[in-house]
Design an enzyme around this catalytic site. Structure first.
Site, PDB file in Angstrom:
ATOM      1  N   TYR A  43       0.821  -1.207   0.000  1.00 13.42           N
ATOM      2  CA  TYR A  43       0.000   0.000   0.000  1.00 13.42           C
ATOM      3  C   TYR A  43       0.861   1.266   0.000  1.00 13.42           C
ATOM      4  CZ  TYR A  43      -4.378  -2.472   1.239  1.00 13.42           C
ATOM      5  OH  TYR A  43      -5.506  -3.275   1.247  1.00 13.42           O
ATOM      6  N   CYS A  74      -1.849  -2.126   9.684  1.00  7.40           N
ATOM      7  CA  CYS A  74      -1.053  -1.598   8.571  1.00  7.40           C
ATOM      8  C   CYS A  74      -0.813  -0.122   8.855  1.00  7.40           C
ATOM      9  CB  CYS A  74      -1.817  -1.781   7.262  1.00  7.40           C
ATOM     10  SG  CYS A  74      -1.064  -0.999   5.811  1.00  7.40           S
ATOM     11  N   ASN A  75       0.449   0.263   8.976  1.00 11.13           N
ATOM     12  CA  ASN A  75       0.763   1.662   9.253  1.00 11.13           C
ATOM     13  C   ASN A  75       0.245   2.584   8.154  1.00 11.13           C
ATOM     14  OD1 ASN A  75       2.966   1.944  11.653  1.00 11.13           O
ATOM     15  ND2 ASN A  75       3.177  -0.014  10.619  1.00 11.13           N
ATOM     16  N   CYS A 183       6.324  -0.236   9.867  1.00 10.19           N
ATOM     17  CA  CYS A 183       5.531  -1.066   8.959  1.00 10.19           C
ATOM     18  C   CYS A 183       5.370  -2.416   9.623  1.00 10.19           C
ATOM     19  CB  CYS A 183       6.237  -1.207   7.609  1.00 10.19           C
ATOM     20  SG  CYS A 183       5.460  -2.403   6.486  1.00 10.19           S
ATOM     21  N   HIS A 185       5.126  -5.264   8.447  1.00 10.21           N
ATOM     22  CA  HIS A 185       5.944  -6.323   7.856  1.00 10.21           C
ATOM     23  C   HIS A 185       7.333  -6.403   8.503  1.00 10.21           C
ATOM     24  CE1 HIS A 185       2.974  -6.170   4.590  1.00 10.21           C
ATOM     25  NE2 HIS A 185       3.538  -7.239   4.047  1.00 10.21           N
TER      26      HIS A 185
END
Length: 258
Positions: A43, A74-75, A183, A185
């Site tokens: 994103y 999700c940041n 993030c 991830h």
């Protein structure tokens, strides 16, 4: 007050499982549904309008599953879309944003590093938060390519190591003593990051803080479940094998177009 509906969690891909894991550890009796929008990851390179539209699509899916609250793991989605999500839907949302505050408040050198996506670092919410710490030098670095390598299953590749070294060495040279992972991830990169950073530099991610906030919202507004936990369910719209691998094949993963 009890509420036996599930907690919904979504991310642009598999990274938000780091947030899900913290929630599951703290609230093991709660049923959870995780949504990985891997088809549209990352994103961070998308426009605000695209991020809002994708976030609403994910929320609509989770609401069809009768979720009682939704964690935006999700940041990029949090910093760009959560205000609109809260104004559009009548359900509690919990967001995630880079943990600048604890890093800035505890920094001895007054220099901290932020590794995040372009979408997060360019967002109004991130910049408002950063402006609160005028006495701290914040070294911002866009993690170009990191999310895609993780989504492709190349977590431990030479290319990943090379990218991390190129992003982190300038921060080390600037004398940071905290690195904020902006993030969801990126926690999966901590073992590699630790090999690059000097031992005195501390790494901060937001997983435990988000889990505690989820617990607070359940207690104050929504209600805890009073039924035994069933296995969490994971939905993904691309690359299911990567998600299965991240989860160590412990839980069911359903590939579904959404």
């Amino acid at each position: 007050m009890t509420n036996n509906n599930p907690i919904g969690v979504f991310d642009s891909g598999i990274g938000g499982t780091s947030i899900w894991s913290a929630i599951h550890d703290l609230l093991p009796n709660e049923k959870t549904i995780y949504l990985a929008d891997s088809k549209n990851a990352p994103y961070g390179q998308r426009t605000k309008e695209e991020i809002v539209a994708l976030s609403k699509k994910n929320v609509d899916f989770l609401l069809e599953m009768n979720c009682k609250l939704i964690v935006v793991a999700c940041n990029t989605a949090t910093t760009n879309a959560i205000v609109e999500l809260r104004s559009t839907y009548n359900i509690p949302f919990i967001g995630i944003e880079p943990a600048i505050k604890p890093a800035a408040n505890n920094s001895k050198t007054q220099v901290i590093g932020i590794l995040a996506t372009k979408g997060t670092l360019n967002s109004e919410l991130f910049n408002k938060t950063a402006e609160m710490f005028q006495n701290t030098k914040i070294i911002e670095q866009v993690g170009h390519g990191l999310v895609q390598l993780i989504e492709d299953g190349n977590l431990n590749s030479p290319e990943m190591t090379q990218l991390l070294e190129s992003y982190l060495q300038p921060m080390i040279d600037e004398n940071i003593d905290y690195l904020v992972l902006g993030c969801s991830h990126y926690p999966y990169l901590i073992p590699q990051i630790k090999k690059i950073l000097p031992e005195h530099i501390q790494i901060i991610d937001s997983g435990e803080a988000v889990a505690r906030q989820t617990q607070n919202v359940l207690r104050e507004k929504v209600g805890f479940t009073d039924t035994p936990n069933t296995d969490p369910i994971f939905y993904v719209n691309s690359n299911p094998e990567v998600l299965k691998s991240i989860l160590e094949y412990k839980y069911p993963v359903i590939e579904k177009d959404f």
